[in-house]
Design a protein around this motif. Structure first.
Motif, mmCIF file in Angstrom:
data_model
loop_
_atom_site.group_PDB
_atom_site.id
_atom_site.type_symbol
_atom_site.label_atom_id
_atom_site.label_comp_id
_atom_site.label_asym_id
_atom_site.label_seq_id
_atom_site.Cartn_x
_atom_site.Cartn_y
_atom_site.Cartn_z
ATOM 1 N N LEU A 1 0.849 -1.185 0.000
ATOM 2 C CA LEU A 1 0.000 0.000 0.000
ATOM 3 C C LEU A 1 0.882 1.232 0.000
ATOM 4 C CD1 LEU A 1 -1.808 -2.293 1.435
ATOM 5 C CD2 LEU A 1 -3.176 -0.350 2.196
ATOM 6 N N ASN B 1 1.339 5.886 17.816
ATOM 7 C CA ASN B 1 1.239 4.431 17.768
ATOM 8 C C ASN B 1 -0.167 3.944 17.527
ATOM 9 O OD1 ASN B 1 0.106 5.153 20.165
ATOM 10 N ND2 ASN B 1 1.161 3.633 21.398
ATOM 11 N N TYR C 1 7.550 2.654 15.492
ATOM 12 C CA TYR C 1 6.382 1.838 15.799
ATOM 13 C C TYR C 1 6.185 0.852 14.652
ATOM 14 C CZ TYR C 1 5.399 5.379 19.283
ATOM 15 O OH TYR C 1 5.489 6.240 20.337
ATOM 16 N N PHE D 1 3.885 -2.524 12.961
ATOM 17 C CA PHE D 1 2.564 -3.130 12.909
ATOM 18 C C PHE D 1 2.583 -4.304 11.930
ATOM 19 C CE2 PHE D 1 0.349 0.566 14.811
ATOM 20 C CZ PHE D 1 1.285 1.561 14.603
ATOM 21 N N TYR E 1 -0.452 -6.261 9.673
ATOM 22 C CA TYR E 1 -1.842 -6.288 9.248
ATOM 23 C C TYR E 1 -2.080 -7.539 8.405
ATOM 24 C CZ TYR E 1 -2.751 -1.408 10.552
ATOM 25 O OH TYR E 1 -2.937 -0.234 11.249
ATOM 26 N N LEU F 1 -5.835 -5.102 11.691
ATOM 27 C CA LEU F 1 -4.660 -5.110 12.555
ATOM 28 C C LEU F 1 -4.505 -6.465 13.241
ATOM 29 C CD1 LEU F 1 -2.381 -3.378 13.869
ATOM 30 C CD2 LEU F 1 -3.979 -2.995 15.767
ATOM 31 N N LYS G 1 0.709 -4.840 17.193
ATOM 32 C CA LYS G 1 1.570 -3.674 17.053
ATOM 33 C C LYS G 1 2.630 -3.663 18.142
ATOM 34 C CE LYS G 1 -1.075 -0.344 19.820
ATOM 35 N NZ LYS G 1 -1.762 0.980 19.830
ATOM 36 N N THR H 1 5.018 -1.052 20.266
ATOM 37 C CA THR H 1 5.291 0.345 20.585
ATOM 38 C C THR H 1 6.580 0.390 21.380
ATOM 39 O OG1 THR H 1 3.813 0.191 22.502
ATOM 40 C CG2 THR H 1 2.892 1.026 20.467
ATOM 41 N N PHE I 1 0.874 -7.863 5.814
ATOM 42 C CA PHE I 1 1.664 -6.662 5.582
ATOM 43 C C PHE I 1 2.315 -6.193 6.874
ATOM 44 C CE2 PHE I 1 0.455 -5.638 1.275
ATOM 45 C CZ PHE I 1 -0.781 -6.221 1.117
ATOM 46 N N ARG J 1 6.010 3.150 11.335
ATOM 47 C CA ARG J 1 5.738 4.576 11.497
ATOM 48 C C ARG J 1 6.781 5.132 12.449
ATOM 49 N NH1 ARG J 1 0.013 5.750 13.764
ATOM 50 N NH2 ARG J 1 -0.696 6.670 11.823
ATOM 51 N N PHE K 1 4.033 0.877 4.380
ATOM 52 C CA PHE K 1 3.821 -0.562 4.290
ATOM 53 C C PHE K 1 4.897 -1.259 3.483
ATOM 54 C CE2 PHE K 1 -0.351 -1.401 6.104
ATOM 55 C CZ PHE K 1 -0.869 -0.131 6.216
#
Lengths: 116, 113
Positions: free
Chosen positions: A43, A102, B32, B34, B36, B46, B49, B51, B90, B94, B103
């Motif tokens: 994406l 976050n 951060y 993640f 998905y 999601l 994640k 942090t 994925f 961030r 991504f």
């Protein structure tokens, strides 16, 4: 419990035509995003809106415009569609990041656009 | 600029086997992170994640991921694959000060009976 709603689900355009993709969220989120998904490329961020009244370019903004109409709605416009814009478009929203950024994104189910 | 690399566009496992999906990020400061999942004709959901704090993160559907700063990795694992795990996964990153979620190119997981 709708979450993020995108319309339309499918669209076929001819080269040079214009259209607007609509997105609305009912989670009271401040931030909203538009992504495009292409095979093998994941994406890619087109535009985002950190809060009502603000918009910023992402990775691939050329050929697109956006409007953050209000807190709920964030639309994506193609002024003159090109075959290279054939893709699946996803809208997403997230809580105000506050400190830390976050907060996860919540996605709609996408709009599948074909430009011939 | 932040970037994330997923090794392997397709991974095939037998039902009941270990699932390992690889993700590496580029950042001088731990971002951060993640994971998905996307099922056919749906949006992204999601899984988990990272942090700060514990390096082993547990997510939904029995998935977990381990953050390794020294290897700049955040690989996704599941001890025993189910047929229902077949989907595209994925990894995303961030930075501490950005709204942008970047991504990876995705890994399609195939589960053989």
């Amino acid at each position: 419990n709708a979450g993020v709603t995108q319309t339309p689900k499918f669209q076929v355009l001819k080269t040079g035509q214009s259209m607007t993709l609509q997105c609305a969220q009912d989670m009271n989120h401040n931030s909203m995003y538009w992504y495009r998904q292409d095979p093998g490329m994941g994406l890619r961020l087109i535009y985002y809106s950190a809060s009502e009244g603000t918009t910023d370019k992402g990775e691939v903004p050329n050929g697109y415009n956006v409007s953050r109409l209000n807190k709920r709605e964030f639309s994506l416009r193609l002024e003159s569609a090109a075959p290279s814009q054939t893709s699946v478009y996803f809208c997403a929203s997230s809580e105000d990041p506050g400190q830390g950024y976050n907060a996860p994104l919540h996605f709609g189910n996408g709009t599948r656009l074909t430009v011939t | 600029a932040q970037s994330v690399t997923q090794l392997g566009s397709h991974v095939s496992v037998s039902e009941g086997a270990l699932v390992l999906l690889r993700c590496n990020y580029s950042s001088s400061v731990p971002p951060y992170l993640f994971w998905y999942v996307q099922y056919p004709n749906q949006g992204l959901q999601l899984l988990l994640k990272y942090t700060t704090g514990a390096t082993l993160v547990k997510g939904i559907n029995g998935f977990e991921a381990e953050f390794k700063k020294s290897e700049t990795s955040f690989h996704l694992t599941k001890p025993s694959a189910h047929m229902s795990d077949a989907a595209e996964y994925f990894c995303a990153v961030r930075s501490w000060s950005s709204y942008k979620l970047i991504f990876g190119s995705g890994t399609r997981l195939l589960v053989r009976p």
